[in-house]
Enzyme design. Structure first.
Site, PDB file in Angstrom:
ATOM      1  N   ASP A   1       0.759  -1.386   0.026  1.00 57.65           N
ATOM      2  CA  ASP A   1       0.099   0.421   0.238  1.00 57.65           C
ATOM      3  C   ASP A   1       0.900   1.340  -0.242  1.00 57.65           C
ATOM      4  OD1 ASP A   1      -2.671  -0.686   0.172  1.00 57.65           O
ATOM      5  OD2 ASP A   1      -3.072  -1.330   2.232  1.00 57.65           O
TER       6      ASP A   1
ATOM      7  N   GLU B   1       0.354   3.573  -3.304  1.00 56.81           N
ATOM      8  CA  GLU B   1      -0.627   4.035  -3.496  1.00 56.81           C
ATOM      9  C   GLU B   1      -1.095   5.154  -2.044  1.00 56.81           C
ATOM     10  OE1 GLU B   1      -5.380   2.727  -3.931  1.00 56.81           O
ATOM     11  OE2 GLU B   1      -4.179   1.357  -3.509  1.00 56.81           O
ATOM     12  N   ASP B   2      -1.184   4.885  -1.194  1.00 51.89           N
ATOM     13  CA  ASP B   2      -1.247   5.842   0.330  1.00 51.89           C
ATOM     14  C   ASP B   2      -0.025   6.690   1.142  1.00 51.89           C
ATOM     15  OD1 ASP B   2      -3.811   4.198  -0.057  1.00 51.89           O
ATOM     16  OD2 ASP B   2      -3.052   2.902   1.661  1.00 51.89           O
TER      17      ASP B   2
ATOM     18  N   ASP C   1      -4.863  -9.560   0.646  1.00 53.19           N
ATOM     19  CA  ASP C   1      -5.416  -8.155   1.222  1.00 53.19           C
ATOM     20  C   ASP C   1      -6.822  -8.156   0.554  1.00 53.19           C
ATOM     21  OD1 ASP C   1      -5.425  -5.274   1.362  1.00 53.19           O
ATOM     22  OD2 ASP C   1      -5.861  -5.123  -0.662  1.00 53.19           O
TER      23      ASP C   1
END
Length: 746
Positions: free
Chosen positions: A90, A93-94, A157
């Site tokens: 992640d 993306e985050d 996930d």
């Protein structure tokens, strides 16, 4: 206050370290250098997600840690690159991290996998499954096919997200559960990850249809003691029979998942009480290499001598394994008291593969060549589908989903070639599997040298020869009995081509006939001409003309009348009056706005009940905003709704019925029983006199001493319908009473 924060920080720091150790401890064969790389990835992810919390209030870093633990412990994958990517999945993306940073720190392969994972996550935020989204999805799937680890980490996930989904709002929850049941659970199944597939299905069902889930769960709990006693009795007989054979074995029993029981209830249209195989027995053999098949068949011969088998329920996935690598011998035996029990016979290796799927193949090095072939073949199929220029993006995505289902039926061509097809496939599905041209011209088939129709369902081992004719062409009714997305897409494409050809014939005919009056399709007369023939569009007009449903003489009479300035037929005026736009009333679209409580205010033109599932007050429902700005009300378990939500999640609107609507809804029930004299009168007496419900229509069919009746009637709620069904079910000669009436979505 500060002391509370310090205590909370210390608590979470201990949790984070425990979660990290839960990943490292099982990796006993991993080198010290690889463990150092995993440690760096953990610290990188913890720093990147620092200060970020999940909706539950926990530090975000606990999520990637749990994903990595699922990869290592539950999937059994100790590959260091997989663990690193699970921890970092992640961050791009985050957080502020970029793919270039990942490449510098952890190498090209880690960067490629995380790039694929980031693209998958991004796709779920595209609101509508239009051609653009489908094209993006096609590109994403091509990335997946480059490295199977992208899929495995994404499944881990999704599993953790489903385990923690309770903190989300209902509309978000419904979107995620529909995606899970539509794509991710079949994907896990396709890769042989049985335990993960089962849990994804179970969690999706529990959160999307909570009432039905709890009802089945309560019934299972109520019958558990009796069922366990019977299973113990059944197993003790098997142990006695195998005791002196010299075969080393263990016997396990398990309840089938609530979702699988529910699916069978729906698929077979049976109540819970008539689902007899709610549990399965598994015999696991410790066998020598090269003796697996012989030992399994030997054990089958022993236990089938003890309990009578049902030959129609024998499934041999040892001789020819499923496409996802699954190997097992399945049989259904009639145990004490005449109860049927499913028994699975497999070796330790087969059981490991059945539970862990492709991950388990890596554990058995001696089977490496076979596993490589299995993976390569499937990935090649996926790439061929996604790169096929004759498929548009939506068709490619649908065919990809079809290929997620393990093809556990194999049939043969007249030349002896074995062809795998999805279970329940028909002759026509098989024809389109061979070639589009063969499907388009198929008129029937010889199955095992017997001539059958196109809708004949094929069984394992059938020898199939397709019969064709140059005069044959695809028909709309074929969509009703084809099962595969490939066949349906080919039929729809052919029908679209045929329609365009008919439209063009109609256009040419109109041009040829009307040119004597200097009129073409762009002439001002066309609007009035469409109204005169009560046809909404020019395309429909030309299609009707090409199909000879419109008399060309009437067209010429109309044009001549307009040219001469004469008054039009009164039919035209009636048609125009009938089609003046009026404000819709709730009676027009079936649902009074006061009967619904929606999750958000919006400018909605109308509400309508989905004919695919016929929801009633009392059902768990959701609203779905369609392209006409209407709210379509579906039951949360409706298959069409699940498909829509998985593609257009942003259009879900939280909905529930208001109390005491006071309005009746059309519902249907199916009653099956013995064809006794007076039975119909007794049923109608209960509906009309005791329940005081209005009957709209009754359809009765009787054959070989059984009757089947479909009753269309008006009820106020699900509770009222259930009360009626319980009363009818209490009749001595009634076999089953089930809810009915969902229209087929061809």
């Amino acid at each position: 206050m500060s002391e509370v924060l310090v205590n909370e920080t210390e608590f979470y720091e201990k949790q984070i370290l425990r979660a990290y150790r839960a990943i490292i401890r099982p990796m006993k064969k991993t080198s010290r250098a690889d463990k150092k790389t995993i440690r760096r990835a953990f610290e990188y992810a913890r720093d990147a997600h620092h200060g970020v919390k999940r909706k539950s209030g926990e530090p975000y870093i606990l999520h990637p840690l749990e994903v990595a633990r699922i990869v290592v412990v539950e999937m059994g994958i100790e590959d260091p690159t997989s663990v690193v990517c699970a921890l970092l999945h992640d961050v791009v993306e985050d957080t502020d991290a970029e793919l270039g940073d990942i490449r510098r720190e952890f190498g090209n392969k880690a960067m490629e996998i995380i790039d694929g994972l980031t693209k998958i996550s991004g796709s779920s935020r595209i609101d509508r499954m239009d051609s653009t989204q489908a094209e993006n999805f096609r590109k994403i799937l091509l990335t997946i096919s480059d490295d199977i680890r992208v899929v495995l980490i994404k499944l881990a996930d999704r599993l953790h997200n489903m385990r923690t989904i309770g903190a989300m709002k209902q509309e978000k929850m419904l979107k995620i559960t529909s995606e899970t049941i539509y794509i991710y659970a079949p994907l896990a199944h396709r890769l042989g990850l049985y335990e993960i597939k089962t849990e994804l299905e179970e969690l999706s069902f529990r959160h999307s249809q909570q009432r039905t889930y709890e009802e089945i769960k309560a019934k299972l709990e109520a019958s558990r003691d009796d069922a366990q006693a019977y299973v113990n009795r059944f197993i003790s007989g098997i142990r006695r029979a195998l005791k002196d054979t010299g075969v080393k074995f263990t016997v396990k029993s398990r309840y089938k998942s609530i979702y699988s029981i529910y699916s069978k209830m729906v698929r077979k249209n049976l109540p819970f009480e008539e689902i007899y195989d709610k549990y399965a027995i598994r015999i696991i053999l410790e066998t020598r290499d090269g003796r697996e098949r012989e030992d399994c068949w030997y054990v089958y011969s022993v236990i089938s001598g003890l309990y009578k088998p049902n030959p129609k329920r024998l499934r041999d996935w040892i001789t020819v394994p499923k496409d996802n690598g699954y190997e097992s011998l399945h049989t259904t035996l009639r145990g004490p008291s005449g109860r049927w029990v499913e028994v699975q016979i497999r070796t330790t290796r087969m059981d490991d593969v059945a539970e862990k799927g492709i991950a388990a193949h890596w554990k058995y090095k001696e089977d490496g060549a076979k596993q490589e072939e299995f993976l390569t073949e499937w990935i090649s199929q996926i790439r061929n589908i996604l790169e096929n220029p004759s498929l548009n993006a939506l068709e490619a995505v649908r065919e990809f989903r079809e290929n997620l289902q393990p093809n556990d039926v194999f049939v043969f061509t007249p030349k002896g070639d074995m062809i795998r097809i999805p279970s329940t496939s028909t002759v026509l599905d098989f024809a389109y599997k061979i070639h589009t041209r063969i499907g388009d011209t198929a008129i029937g088939a010889k199955v095992n040298n017997r001539v059958v129709t196109l809708d004949q369902e094929l069984k394992p081992g059938d020898m199939v020869e397709i019969l064709t004719s140059k005069k044959q062409y695809p028909k709309k009714e074929w969509l009703r009995f084809t099962r595969t997305a490939r066949a349906k897409d080919r039929i729809r494409s052919a029908l679209r081509r045929e329609r365009k050809e008919i439209e063009e014939q109609g256009r040419l005919l109109f041009t040829w006939k009307a040119r004597q009056y200097d009129v073409d399709e762009h002439h001002p007369y066309m609007k009035e001409l469409l109204a005169y023939f009560m046809i909404p569009t020019v395309e429909e007009f030309f299609f009707a003309l090409g199909n000879h449903r419109i008399d060309t003489q009437r067209i010429l009479e109309f044009i001549k009348m307009k040219k001469e300035g004469k008054t039009l037929d009164s039919q035209l005026q009636e048609w125009e009056n009938k089609n003046k736009k009026q404000d819709p009333t709730w009676a027009d679209f079936g649902v009074n706005p006061d009967m619904l409580v929606l999750g958000k205010e919006d400018e909605i033109e109308s509400y309508v009940v989905g004919k695919c599932c016929n929801p009633l007050p009392g059902d768990d429902i959701l609203g779905f905003k369609d392209e006409n700005n209407r709210i379509v009300i579906h039951r949360t378990g409706c298959e069409k709704a699940i498909s829509l939500m998985s593609s257009f999640g942003a259009n879900i609107i939280k909905a529930k019925w208001a109390e005491n609507t006071g309005v009746t809804f059309l519902a249907e029930i199916k009653v099956v029983g013995l064809d006794k004299q007076g039975m119909l009168n007794d049923i109608i007496r209960v509906i009309s006199l005791r329940m005081k419900l209005n009957i709209r229509k009754v359809m009765i069919d009787a054959e070989e001493g059984l009757f089947e009746g479909i009753f269309s009637l008006y009820v106020h709620s699900t509770q009222e319908l259930n009360q009626l069904m319980q009363r009818l079910d209490s009749f001595a000669n009634v076999h089953s009473v089930t809810r009915h009436g969902a229209e087929e979505d061809a």
